[in-house]
Design an enzyme around this catalytic site. Structure first.
Site, PDB file in Angstrom:
ATOM      1  N   ARG A  67       0.724  -1.235   0.005  1.00 49.23           N
ATOM      2  CA  ARG A  67       0.290   0.161   0.069  1.00 49.23           C
ATOM      3  C   ARG A  67       0.863   1.301  -0.015  1.00 49.23           C
ATOM      4  O   ARG A  67       0.215   2.119  -0.398  1.00 49.23           O
ATOM      5  CB  ARG A  67      -1.076  -0.019   1.150  1.00 49.23           C
ATOM      6  CG  ARG A  67      -2.190  -0.981   0.981  1.00 49.23           C
ATOM      7  CD  ARG A  67      -3.069  -1.042   1.981  1.00 49.23           C
ATOM      8  NE  ARG A  67      -3.539  -0.107   2.532  1.00 49.23           N
ATOM      9  CZ  ARG A  67      -4.518   0.078   3.429  1.00 49.23           C
ATOM     10  NH1 ARG A  67      -5.611  -0.971   3.460  1.00 49.23           N
ATOM     11  NH2 ARG A  67      -4.826   1.042   4.181  1.00 49.23           N
ATOM     12  N   GLU A 104      -0.303  -4.898  13.487  1.00 50.42           N
ATOM     13  CA  GLU A 104      -1.118  -5.175  14.520  1.00 50.42           C
ATOM     14  C   GLU A 104      -1.722  -6.448  14.628  1.00 50.42           C
ATOM     15  O   GLU A 104      -2.391  -6.965  15.538  1.00 50.42           O
ATOM     16  CB  GLU A 104      -1.909  -4.206  14.423  1.00 50.42           C
ATOM     17  CG  GLU A 104      -2.824  -4.029  12.972  1.00 50.42           C
ATOM     18  CD  GLU A 104      -2.230  -3.013  11.950  1.00 50.42           C
ATOM     19  OE1 GLU A 104      -2.831  -2.574  10.971  1.00 50.42           O
ATOM     20  OE2 GLU A 104      -0.778  -2.860  12.030  1.00 50.42           O
TER      21      GLU A 104
END
Length: 181
Positions: A67, A104
């Site tokens: 990304r 995460e």
């Protein structure tokens, strides 16, 4: 799209889709593909990131796949700077340095070519999202391994509730959009 900051914030937020439980349960994924599909919003996002970075006089923008590759090259062009690819292990064809990091929802490793950054190169670390800070910290580590100087960290989105900026000190990260929860 010539918008005042509050209007720009509202417009960009309106184009970010939240996808619950992706890629794993409990994660609310910020999908930027609708923003990327809107030419005016895309242009405004790149210009907004460049506005932050321009005074830093960067030589190159470094971003991680996948990304970070979406806005990173456009940001580099807007700044008149080069673009450096950070990739997953085994994806770069030349000699590399690597850095491991936590996400995460997992862990990873990034690599740069050993000649991608030279001593004293002024580098903007970029990614679409600052969450826990692991990816950005790994990018900073790679730049520093090669003798570069991280002069800024710029993001489209920051998930402030995950406190990723703590890993980037002393750099003060900048994000166009900040989500507090």
């Amino acid at each position: 799209m010539n918008a005042q900051p509050a209007e720009l914030d509202r417009r960009l937020r309106g184009l970010i889709r939240e996808v619950p439980d992706f890629p794993t349960p409990g994660i609310n994924f910020k999908d930027i593909t609708p923003l990327l599909a809107d030419a005016a919003a895309l242009k405004a996002a790149v210009r907004g990131l460049a506005e932050y970075a321009r005074p830093l006089h960067v030589d190159c923008v470094v971003a991680a796949e996948a990304r970070g590759f979406l806005l990173g090259p456009a940001l580099a062009l807007e700044l008149g700077a080069g673009f450096v690819l950070a990739r997953k292990p085994g994806k770069l064809p030349y000699e590399t340095v690597s850095s491991e990091y936590l996400l995460e929802y997992g862990e990873g490793t990034l690599e740069l070519h050993t000649d991608a950054i030279t001593d004293g190169t002024r580098v903007l670390v970029h990614d679409d999202l600052l969450a826990t800070g692991g990816t950005a910290r790994a990018l900073c580590d790679l730049v520093e391994q090669l003798g570069g100087q991280v002069v800024g960290c710029g993001f489209l989105i920051e998930l402030a509730f995950l406190n990723g900026r703590r890993l980037l000190a002393p750099c003060e990260p900048h994000a166009l959009l900040c989500y507090e929860s």
